[in-house]
Design a protein around this motif. Sequence first.
Motif, short mmCIF file in Angstrom:
data_model
loop_
_atom_site.label_atom_id
_atom_site.label_comp_id
_atom_site.label_asym_id
_atom_site.label_seq_id
_atom_site.Cartn_x
_atom_site.Cartn_y
_atom_site.Cartn_z
N ARG A 30 0.84 -1.20 0.00
CA ARG A 30 0.00 0.00 0.00
C ARG A 30 0.87 1.26 0.00
O ARG A 30 2.05 1.22 0.37
CB ARG A 30 -0.92 0.02 1.23
CG ARG A 30 -1.89 -1.14 1.27
CD ARG A 30 -2.78 -1.05 2.50
NE ARG A 30 -4.04 -0.37 2.20
CZ ARG A 30 -4.92 -0.02 3.12
NH1 ARG A 30 -4.67 -0.23 4.40
NH2 ARG A 30 -6.05 0.56 2.78
N PRO A 31 0.32 2.42 -0.42
CA PRO A 31 1.09 3.66 -0.42
C PRO A 31 1.62 3.98 0.97
O PRO A 31 0.94 3.71 1.98
CB PRO A 31 0.07 4.71 -0.88
CG PRO A 31 -0.96 3.94 -1.63
CD PRO A 31 -1.05 2.61 -0.96
N ARG A 34 -0.61 5.37 3.78
CA ARG A 34 -1.71 4.56 4.31
C ARG A 34 -1.23 3.23 4.88
O ARG A 34 -2.00 2.50 5.49
CB ARG A 34 -2.72 4.28 3.20
CG ARG A 34 -3.45 5.53 2.72
CD ARG A 34 -4.22 5.25 1.44
NE ARG A 34 -5.10 4.10 1.58
CZ ARG A 34 -5.48 3.33 0.57
NH1 ARG A 34 -5.01 3.57 -0.64
NH2 ARG A 34 -6.30 2.33 0.76
N ARG A 35 0.03 2.93 4.71
CA ARG A 35 0.59 1.65 5.10
C ARG A 35 0.77 1.57 6.63
O ARG A 35 1.36 2.45 7.23
CB ARG A 35 1.93 1.46 4.41
CG ARG A 35 2.62 0.14 4.64
CD ARG A 35 4.00 0.15 4.01
NE ARG A 35 3.96 0.53 2.60
CZ ARG A 35 5.00 1.01 1.94
NH1 ARG A 35 6.17 1.19 2.56
NH2 ARG A 35 4.89 1.30 0.66
N HIS A 57 0.31 -7.06 -7.99
CA HIS A 57 0.25 -5.63 -8.29
C HIS A 57 -0.31 -4.89 -7.09
O HIS A 57 -1.26 -5.34 -6.46
CB HIS A 57 -0.64 -5.38 -9.52
CG HIS A 57 -0.49 -4.00 -10.08
ND1 HIS A 57 -1.09 -2.90 -9.52
CD2 HIS A 57 0.21 -3.54 -11.16
CE1 HIS A 57 -0.79 -1.82 -10.21
NE2 HIS A 57 0.00 -2.18 -11.22
N PRO A 58 0.25 -3.72 -6.75
CA PRO A 58 -0.23 -2.97 -5.59
C PRO A 58 -1.72 -2.65 -5.64
O PRO A 58 -2.39 -2.66 -4.61
CB PRO A 58 0.62 -1.70 -5.61
CG PRO A 58 1.88 -2.11 -6.28
CD PRO A 58 1.48 -3.11 -7.33
N ARG A 59 -2.25 -2.37 -6.82
CA ARG A 59 -3.69 -2.04 -6.90
C ARG A 59 -4.55 -3.25 -6.57
O ARG A 59 -5.59 -3.13 -5.91
CB ARG A 59 -4.03 -1.50 -8.28
CG ARG A 59 -3.47 -0.11 -8.54
CD ARG A 59 -3.92 0.43 -9.89
NE ARG A 59 -3.38 1.76 -10.16
CZ ARG A 59 -3.57 2.43 -11.28
NH1 ARG A 59 -4.30 1.90 -12.26
NH2 ARG A 59 -3.03 3.63 -11.43
N LEU A 60 -4.14 -4.42 -7.05
CA LEU A 60 -4.87 -5.63 -6.72
C LEU A 60 -4.81 -5.90 -5.21
O LEU A 60 -5.81 -6.25 -4.59
CB LEU A 60 -4.28 -6.83 -7.47
CG LEU A 60 -4.64 -6.99 -8.93
CD1 LEU A 60 -3.86 -8.16 -9.53
CD2 LEU A 60 -6.15 -7.22 -9.08
N ASP A 62 -4.34 -3.72 -2.79
CA ASP A 62 -5.13 -2.73 -2.06
C ASP A 62 -6.62 -3.02 -2.18
O ASP A 62 -7.36 -2.92 -1.20
CB ASP A 62 -4.82 -1.33 -2.60
CG ASP A 62 -5.44 -0.24 -1.75
OD1 ASP A 62 -5.12 -0.18 -0.54
OD2 ASP A 62 -6.26 0.53 -2.28
N ALA A 63 -7.06 -3.41 -3.38
CA ALA A 63 -8.48 -3.74 -3.57
C ALA A 63 -8.87 -4.94 -2.72
O ALA A 63 -9.96 -4.97 -2.13
CB ALA A 63 -8.75 -4.02 -5.05
N ARG A 66 -9.24 -3.83 0.92
CA ARG A 66 -10.48 -3.08 1.13
C ARG A 66 -11.68 -4.02 1.17
O ARG A 66 -12.61 -3.83 1.96
CB ARG A 66 -10.65 -2.01 0.04
CG ARG A 66 -9.72 -0.82 0.27
CD ARG A 66 -9.98 0.34 -0.68
NE ARG A 66 -9.32 0.12 -1.98
CZ ARG A 66 -9.96 -0.11 -3.11
NH1 ARG A 66 -11.28 -0.20 -3.13
NH2 ARG A 66 -9.28 -0.27 -4.24
#
Length: 298
Positions: A30-31, A34-35, A57-60, A62-63, A66
């Motif tokens: 995560r960024p 926010r980590r 992938h970081p986006r995966l 993070d999703a 969430r």
Amino acid sequence: MVAVADRRLDRTASLTAQLNAAQRAAETLRPPGRRLIDDPYSRHFVEHPALRAVLAHPRLADAALRGIDRLWGGLHAHIMLRVRYADDAFDAVIRDGIDQVVLLGAGFDTTSLRRGTTGVRVFEVDAPTTQAHKWPVVQRLLSARRECEITWVPCDFEHRVLRECLIGSGYDPSRPSLIIWLGVTPYLTRGAIDATLADLAEICAPGSRLVVDYIRAGVAAGRTPWKSADRVARMVARRGEPYRSDFTEAGFDAVLTDHLFKPREHLPVEGLLNRYDPARRSGLSGDSWLAVATAIRV
């Protein structure tokens, strides 16, 4: 010895341990703003193809986190911040000259890799099935680092006597130690918890410190005000690692006191977030059906 029904853990490494490692690895992606933790080692213990795909992938990642937080509120925050809490305890005892650290039910915890230092001996205690998966990975990661001294102690809390396992592995009961016992008590019978604390009371010198987490009363039976807790309880039961023991804060204090550990602090999820993420940059739920506590051997 406490008789229990057939468990998945008797046959293979804990799936819960791998899921927790995947969560820590995903949190690390995560960024920075926010980590909650930075754990570059956890990803090495994730073998399940679906979990590895999430970490691609970081986006995966993070999703996925969430989604976990929406479905099982409080769980991810607790798993991340109990690491921060235990790290603080580790650093404190090193400053105070304590050089024995015991990880009870270590799973795929990476404390030895992240915090291990010259002159400190870390005893990793866990079921043989989980250690068989962890040991070769740790040896590979430590190939370039020699300052971390790890002693592997195979021990199933339901079937073995902890004090015998530790002392037989070189643990010195005459010197204070730090005991980190995270992610374990919910899965044990009350008899196994009492037996483990009795063993610790016998082999921990006065001044030894204990960090332990637990689930709040009603979770194991699926009767709580938190729907997230009920969902998690059903999930772990389906996976063959059901919750067995839960406590009120006062009830847990009584158990600790009965075994010569003086309670010092309790922090539920909301309290952990207030300490480590007061601005709530992580955006995580504060559902407080889990808690971490500290105590000192008197």
